[in-house]
Design a protein around this motif. Structure first.
Motif, PDB file in Angstrom:
ATOM      1  N   SER A  90      -3.023  -8.635 -21.049  1.00  0.00           N
ATOM      2  CA  SER A  90      -3.592  -9.282 -19.876  1.00  0.00           C
ATOM      3  C   SER A  90      -4.063  -8.238 -18.871  1.00  0.00           C
ATOM      4  N   VAL A  91      -5.243  -8.468 -18.302  1.00  0.00           N
ATOM      5  CA  VAL A  91      -5.764  -7.646 -17.209  1.00  0.00           C
ATOM      6  C   VAL A  91      -5.703  -8.533 -15.970  1.00  0.00           C
ATOM      7  N   GLU A  92      -4.872  -8.172 -15.013  1.00  0.00           N
ATOM      8  CA  GLU A  92      -4.587  -9.019 -13.856  1.00  0.00           C
ATOM      9  C   GLU A  92      -5.463  -8.733 -12.640  1.00  0.00           C
ATOM     10  N   VAL A  93      -6.322  -7.702 -12.705  1.00  0.00           N
ATOM     11  CA  VAL A  93      -7.145  -7.319 -11.558  1.00  0.00           C
ATOM     12  C   VAL A  93      -8.597  -7.144 -11.986  1.00  0.00           C
ATOM     13  N   ALA A  94      -9.477  -7.079 -10.978  1.00  0.00           N
ATOM     14  CA  ALA A  94     -10.900  -6.832 -11.215  1.00  0.00           C
ATOM     15  C   ALA A  94     -11.365  -5.768 -10.228  1.00  0.00           C
ATOM     16  N   VAL A  95     -12.470  -5.111 -10.553  1.00  0.00           N
ATOM     17  CA  VAL A  95     -13.029  -4.095  -9.662  1.00  0.00           C
ATOM     18  C   VAL A  95     -13.342  -4.751  -8.315  1.00  0.00           C
ATOM     19  N   GLY A  96     -12.916  -4.077  -7.239  1.00  0.00           N
ATOM     20  CA  GLY A  96     -13.151  -4.572  -5.890  1.00  0.00           C
ATOM     21  C   GLY A  96     -11.987  -5.366  -5.321  1.00  0.00           C
ATOM     22  N   GLN A  97     -11.029  -5.708  -6.170  1.00  0.00           N
ATOM     23  CA  GLN A  97      -9.870  -6.487  -5.717  1.00  0.00           C
ATOM     24  C   GLN A  97      -8.895  -5.584  -4.959  1.00  0.00           C
ATOM     25  N   THR A  98      -8.285  -6.116  -3.885  1.00  0.00           N
ATOM     26  CA  THR A  98      -7.293  -5.382  -3.109  1.00  0.00           C
ATOM     27  C   THR A  98      -5.917  -5.617  -3.720  1.00  0.00           C
ATOM     28  N   VAL A  99      -5.146  -4.536  -3.893  1.00  0.00           N
ATOM     29  CA  VAL A  99      -3.789  -4.639  -4.443  1.00  0.00           C
ATOM     30  C   VAL A  99      -2.805  -3.932  -3.526  1.00  0.00           C
ATOM     31  N   LYS A 100      -1.560  -4.331  -3.641  1.00  0.00           N
ATOM     32  CA  LYS A 100      -0.468  -3.700  -2.889  1.00  0.00           C
ATOM     33  C   LYS A 100       0.474  -3.038  -3.880  1.00  0.00           C
ATOM     34  N   THR A 101       1.235  -2.059  -3.416  1.00  0.00           N
ATOM     35  CA  THR A 101       2.224  -1.385  -4.249  1.00  0.00           C
ATOM     36  C   THR A 101       3.144  -2.432  -4.870  1.00  0.00           C
ATOM     37  N   GLY A 102       3.325  -2.342  -6.183  1.00  0.00           N
ATOM     38  CA  GLY A 102       4.202  -3.270  -6.890  1.00  0.00           C
ATOM     39  C   GLY A 102       3.494  -4.460  -7.503  1.00  0.00           C
ATOM     40  N   ASP A 114      -1.130   1.088  -2.389  1.00  0.00           N
ATOM     41  CA  ASP A 114      -2.009   0.054  -1.833  1.00  0.00           C
ATOM     42  C   ASP A 114      -3.446   0.548  -1.949  1.00  0.00           C
ATOM     43  N   GLY A 115      -4.388  -0.380  -2.118  1.00  0.00           N
ATOM     44  CA  GLY A 115      -5.786   0.023  -2.144  1.00  0.00           C
ATOM     45  C   GLY A 115      -6.666  -1.009  -2.802  1.00  0.00           C
ATOM     46  N   THR A 116      -7.860  -0.564  -3.162  1.00  0.00           N
ATOM     47  CA  THR A 116      -8.852  -1.414  -3.817  1.00  0.00           C
ATOM     48  C   THR A 116      -9.088  -0.883  -5.218  1.00  0.00           C
ATOM     49  N   VAL A 125      -6.315   1.600 -15.060  1.00  0.00           N
ATOM     50  CA  VAL A 125      -6.951   1.120 -13.829  1.00  0.00           C
ATOM     51  C   VAL A 125      -6.960   2.284 -12.840  1.00  0.00           C
ATOM     52  N   THR A 126      -7.940   2.295 -11.943  1.00  0.00           N
ATOM     53  CA  THR A 126      -7.953   3.268 -10.859  1.00  0.00           C
ATOM     54  C   THR A 126      -7.955   2.520  -9.535  1.00  0.00           C
ATOM     55  N   ILE A 127      -7.100   2.953  -8.607  1.00  0.00           N
ATOM     56  CA  ILE A 127      -6.997   2.323  -7.290  1.00  0.00           C
ATOM     57  C   ILE A 127      -7.383   3.342  -6.227  1.00  0.00           C
ATOM     58  N   GLY A 128      -8.372   3.017  -5.421  1.00  0.00           N
ATOM     59  CA  GLY A 128      -8.865   3.934  -4.390  1.00  0.00           C
ATOM     60  C   GLY A 128      -8.421   3.529  -3.007  1.00  0.00           C
TER      61      GLY A 128
END
Length: 151
Positions: free
Chosen positions: A95-107, A127-129, A148-151
């Motif tokens: 499963s891929v739970e995120v998409a490019v441009g989505q904001t995520v938090k640690t954890g 934290d990041g996008t 995944v890469t988070i910026g």
């Protein structure tokens, strides 16, 4: 085809050498195909051929091909800028739970990876996008692969 078993830093690998042409060997490591460039061509000596010295790169070359070969996702080529989320062990992306441009938090769970018959939630370490998603559902990945890469 010759099969070898290796253990590197506690991780076991099954390596099948499919064919060798010049200084390029086609091998399969834990059912993932690679083309490995040798430092020199293999030259037979006498009646017994010289065994190849295989030098693998840390990140596998992934090509679009019929399953079960891993394929680069259409949404992202190379990893984007930012902190890389890497595979902690070899497995299959379920499963891929995120998409490019989505904001995520640690954890936050970004990927679900099946390894050794267990589902492993791979979480954001900061934290990041999301700047890139480098895998698709069903892809096989090796330990250390960028997911995944988070910026």
């Amino acid at each position: 085809m010759k099969t070898y078993k290796y253990k590197v830093e506690g991780v076991e690998y099954a390596v099948n050498i499919e064919e060798v042409e010049g200084n390029v060997a086609k091998v399969t490591v834990n059912d993932v195909p690679f083309e490995v460039e040798l430092t020199e061509r293999i030259r037979p000596t006498g009646s017994a051929p010289k065994k190849p010295v295989v030098i693998a790169t840390p990140e596998p070359k992934q090509a679009a091909a019929p399953a079960p070969q891993p394929a680069a996702p259409a949404s992202a080529g190379a990893p984007g800028a930012g902190k890389k989320v890497i595979a902690p062990l070899p497995g299959t992306i379920t499963s891929v739970e995120v998409a490019v441009g989505q904001t995520v938090k640690t954890g936050d769970t970004v990927i679900v990876l099946e390894a050794m018959k267990m589902q492993n939630n791979i979480e954001a370490e900061c934290d990041g996008t999301v700047t890139s998603v480098c895998v698709n559902k069903g892809d096989s990945v090796m330990e250390g692969a960028v997911l995944v890469t988070i910026g």
